[in-house]
Design an enzyme around this catalytic site. Structure first.
Site, PDB file in Angstrom:
ATOM      1  N   GLY A  54      43.481  32.619  45.717  1.00 36.19           N
ATOM      2  CA  GLY A  54      43.825  31.977  44.427  1.00 36.19           C
ATOM      3  C   GLY A  54      43.646  30.563  43.823  1.00 36.19           C
ATOM      4  O   GLY A  54      42.790  29.727  44.857  1.00 36.19           O
ATOM      5  N   CYS A  81      43.157  32.411  52.820  1.00 29.54           N
ATOM      6  CA  CYS A  81      42.717  31.645  51.900  1.00 29.54           C
ATOM      7  C   CYS A  81      44.053  31.177  51.264  1.00 29.54           C
ATOM      8  O   CYS A  81      44.604  30.424  51.889  1.00 29.54           O
ATOM      9  CB  CYS A  81      41.388  31.663  50.726  1.00 29.54           C
ATOM     10  SG  CYS A  81      40.538  30.085  49.630  1.00 29.54           S
ATOM     11  N   TYR A  82      43.935  30.779  50.280  1.00 27.83           N
ATOM     12  CA  TYR A  82      45.389  30.132  49.454  1.00 27.83           C
ATOM     13  C   TYR A  82      46.131  31.281  49.949  1.00 27.83           C
ATOM     14  O   TYR A  82      47.393  30.564  50.513  1.00 27.83           O
ATOM     15  CB  TYR A  82      45.439  31.188  47.986  1.00 27.83           C
ATOM     16  CG  TYR A  82      46.844  30.089  47.145  1.00 27.83           C
ATOM     17  CD1 TYR A  82      47.230  28.820  46.903  1.00 27.83           C
ATOM     18  CD2 TYR A  82      47.387  31.113  46.987  1.00 27.83           C
ATOM     19  CE1 TYR A  82      48.063  27.970  46.846  1.00 27.83           C
ATOM     20  CE2 TYR A  82      49.176  30.364  46.923  1.00 27.83           C
ATOM     21  CZ  TYR A  82      48.932  29.409  46.264  1.00 27.83           C
ATOM     22  OH  TYR A  82      50.032  29.018  45.996  1.00 27.83           O
ATOM     23  N   HIS A 168      36.999  33.409  53.915  1.00 25.89           N
ATOM     24  CA  HIS A 168      37.247  35.048  52.523  1.00 25.89           C
ATOM     25  C   HIS A 168      36.605  36.156  54.100  1.00 25.89           C
ATOM     26  O   HIS A 168      34.743  36.959  53.424  1.00 25.89           O
ATOM     27  CB  HIS A 168      36.593  35.423  51.601  1.00 25.89           C
ATOM     28  CG  HIS A 168      37.080  34.056  50.573  1.00 25.89           C
ATOM     29  ND1 HIS A 168      38.078  34.958  49.952  1.00 25.89           N
ATOM     30  CD2 HIS A 168      36.887  32.870  50.910  1.00 25.89           C
ATOM     31  CE1 HIS A 168      38.452  33.875  49.162  1.00 25.89           C
ATOM     32  NE2 HIS A 168      37.831  32.332  49.485  1.00 25.89           N
ATOM     33  N   GLU A 170      37.344  39.159  53.072  1.00 20.39           N
ATOM     34  CA  GLU A 170      36.375  40.550  52.375  1.00 20.39           C
ATOM     35  C   GLU A 170      35.108  40.299  51.010  1.00 20.39           C
ATOM     36  O   GLU A 170      34.398  41.502  51.237  1.00 20.39           O
ATOM     37  CB  GLU A 170      37.078  40.574  50.822  1.00 20.39           C
ATOM     38  CG  GLU A 170      37.782  39.365  50.563  1.00 20.39           C
ATOM     39  CD  GLU A 170      38.056  38.249  50.681  1.00 20.39           C
ATOM     40  OE1 GLU A 170      38.022  38.187  51.986  1.00 20.39           O
ATOM     41  OE2 GLU A 170      38.692  37.221  50.087  1.00 20.39           O
ATOM     42  N   ASP A 226      35.951  58.147  33.225  1.00 22.19           N
ATOM     43  CA  ASP A 226      37.278  58.401  33.577  1.00 22.19           C
ATOM     44  C   ASP A 226      38.014  59.303  32.996  1.00 22.19           C
ATOM     45  O   ASP A 226      39.401  59.530  33.967  1.00 22.19           O
ATOM     46  CB  ASP A 226      37.778  57.092  33.033  1.00 22.19           C
ATOM     47  CG  ASP A 226      36.633  55.698  33.582  1.00 22.19           C
ATOM     48  OD1 ASP A 226      36.013  56.014  34.685  1.00 22.19           O
ATOM     49  OD2 ASP A 226      36.329  55.158  33.047  1.00 22.19           O
ATOM     50  N   LYS A 368      35.836  51.876  39.266  1.00 21.70           N
ATOM     51  CA  LYS A 368      34.648  52.953  39.154  1.00 21.70           C
ATOM     52  C   LYS A 368      34.514  54.348  40.228  1.00 21.70           C
ATOM     53  O   LYS A 368      34.135  54.897  39.717  1.00 21.70           O
ATOM     54  CB  LYS A 368      33.630  51.850  38.305  1.00 21.70           C
ATOM     55  CG  LYS A 368      32.880  53.060  37.288  1.00 21.70           C
ATOM     56  CD  LYS A 368      33.383  53.235  36.301  1.00 21.70           C
ATOM     57  CE  LYS A 368      32.710  54.467  34.995  1.00 21.70           C
ATOM     58  NZ  LYS A 368      33.393  53.869  33.678  1.00 21.70           N
TER      59      LYS A 368
END
Ligand code: XMP
Length: 513
Positions: A54, A81-82, A168, A170, A226, A368
């Protein structure tokens, strides 16, 4: 109880990415605001918590925190991280400014054997993006790894199963990041995995049944991915008590109404009502040239038509819509305050809240690509799932200036040329997020045969994007651009010039209005 991991969001730009990675690993996860009370999370008996990065600093007085009870509960935690700094700060370690931001690749050197880096090499390429860093891990924690600029790049308390990483895992730039997440989920937290979209369907269906009970629901079907997936789920959950309403607002592409009708009557039968409201919409748009006025007029009419249709159906208590996770985040505008008002988006999947229905939003935790996967699982064919997004206000925002039946005719014919030519190029088509024509309120001089023409200009907009939030123009081969241009100029009466829009978003937007 379903195996659930919560991702507590501290405002990272990568929160969605963490969720997607975890789900790809076969573990169901949900994102929750960081301040969610532990009492609310614990009802789901989470297998683990992931604290995201963050933009804040734990050294600020008003820094976002998490409910302390979450750390005392004995649930495995991974702070990123944060999230790691928060763990250090909260558990008695020390965080300090790193003397400037560290942003970019770094080499992580693993210092001790740990389940977090199980089966990974001793040196790993990782991605850093931080200002502060942990300078002293909390009591009981081990330093697991370091980089050249960061002495505590990973820390852990194996007994409490609490870990933190400064980098990170991810993002794709951390080369073995997914394996680190896998190690945490399966090796540390003991997750079983095996979650799939098929499980999602079952859960979504039973949740819809629970919410709607014996009631009835309408679905605004736009023919896009959607709303089609939402309608298919509703159909599976409550059958005939779900009524899909497709509104022809007169602003659709060539053949759209018939295509949708045919498809959802014959190939994938749904309880469908097709409403032709085109006259009403075109009448209301007469003389309107301002983009916002167009959008608001169209939004208002959609609501009117829906209300009328629902009234005809009798008692309808629910409106199902295909809200996705990015829509939820955008409308929450959680971090960084209210977002600037750019355009009033309207579609049948985003109706204003003053319709007196309870909302059903079965896709609100998905992205999506996950919705497409879900659609495949529900048996919807590629012709629906690979469709390009189409804005609720339709061609009205692609006709600059007044929308008239004549101008709609010109734009539809030009647009069809774009679609047909691009569809012949399958590999290019797949790269494209949207491709369409825009009719400009400009006339230019041309020469056709031996005569002078004074006719309209059409702009081509062909863009790539992953979520519509940012986009770039596609480098379409000149030959194909040439073919589209020739076809439009030769086949569409009233157009003598075609231009190609080479503006990225930002600073432009995808639609011209
Ligand atoms: P912009 O023009 O804002 O568009 O860059 C971003 C994406 O959103 C679509 N769009 C809409 N979709 N209702 C919708 O459902 C709307 O009112 C609307 N306006 C724009 C646009 O086609 C692009 O994919």
């Amino acid at each position: 109880m379903r195996e659930t991991v919560f991702i507590l969001d501290f405002g990272s730009q990568y929160t969605q990415l963490i969720a997607r990675r975890v789900r790809h690993l076969g573990v169901y996860c949900e994102i929750a605001p960081h301040e969610t009370p532990w009492a609310e999370l614990s009802v789901h008996q989470p297998r683990a918590l992931v604290l995201t990065g963050g933009p804040s600093s734990v050294m600020e007085a008003d820094a976002p925190r998490l409910d302390e009870a979450a750390l005392a509960a004995g649930v495995p935690v991974l702070g990123i991280c944060y999230g790691m700094q928060l763990l250090a700060d909260g558990l008695g370690g020390r965080v300090a400014g790193a003397g400037g931001r560290e942003y970019g690749p770094a080499v992580l050197e693993v210092d001790v054997e740990t389940p977090l880096f199980d089966r990974l090499p001793g040196a790993l390429r990782v991605w850093m993006s931080h200002g502060d860093q942990v300078v002293e891990p909390p009591p009981g924690f081990q330093v697991l790894a370091h980089t050249a600029n960061c002495a505590v790049a990973a820390m852990g308390h194996p007994g409490r199963r609490i870990y933190g990483v400064q980098f990170h895992p991810e993002v794709v730039h951390t080369l073995r990041g997914t394996e680190i997440l896998r190690n945490f989920l399966f090796g540390v937290a003991g997750c079983k995995g095996g979650w799939s979209m098929a499980d999602f369907i079952e859960e979504a269906v039973s949740r819809i049944r629970e919410q709607v009970g014996a009631g009835r629901a309408i679905i605004g079907l736009s023919g896009g991915v959607d709303s089609a997936v939402t309608a298919a789920l509703m159909d599976r959950a409550i059958g005939e008590r779900a009524v899909s309403i497709f509104v022809d607002n007169g602003l659709l592409r060539q053949g759209e109404r018939e295509d949708v009708r045919r498809f959802f009557r014959k190939k994938y039968p749904l309880n469908l009502r097709v409403v032709d409201a085109s006259e009403q919409f075109l009448e209301a748009l007469r003389g309107v040239t301002d983009p916002e006025e167009k959008r608001l007029t169209i939004g208002r009419l959609f609501v009117e038509v829906f209300r009328e249709e629902a009234g005809r159906l009798g008692e309808v208590g629910f409106l199902a819509q295909g809200t996705l996770y990015p829509d939820v985040i955008e409308s929450r505008a959680a971090h960084g305050g209210p977002t600037a008002h750019i355009k009033s988006h309207h579609n049948v999947g985003g109706l204003p809240g003053d319709l007196d229905f309870e909302l059903v939003e079965p896709l609100r935790n998905l992205f999506k690509d996950e919705v497409r996967e879900l659609g495949r699982e529900l048996g919807l064919p590629g012709e629906i799932l690979s469709r390009q997004p189409f804005p609720g206000p339709g061609l009205a925002v692609r006709i600059i200036g007044e929308v008239t039946p004549e101008r709609l005719g010109v734009l539809r014919r030009a647009d069809l040329c774009v679609q047909e030519e691009l569809e012949k190029q399958r590999s290019l088509y797949e790269e494209v997020w949207q491709s369409f024509a825009v009719l400009l309120p400009v006339k230019t001089v041309g020469v056709m045969g031996d005569g002078r023409t004074y006719a309209n200009v059409v702009a081509l907009r062909i863009v790539s994007s992953t979520d519509g939030m940012t986009s770039d123009w596609v480098r379409v081969p000149y030959e194909i651009l040439g073919r589209i241009s020739n076809r439009i100029i030769n086949e569409v009466h009233g157009v003598n010039r075609v231009v190609y829009d080479i503006s990225p978003k930002p600073p432009s937007t995808i639609e011209w209005e």
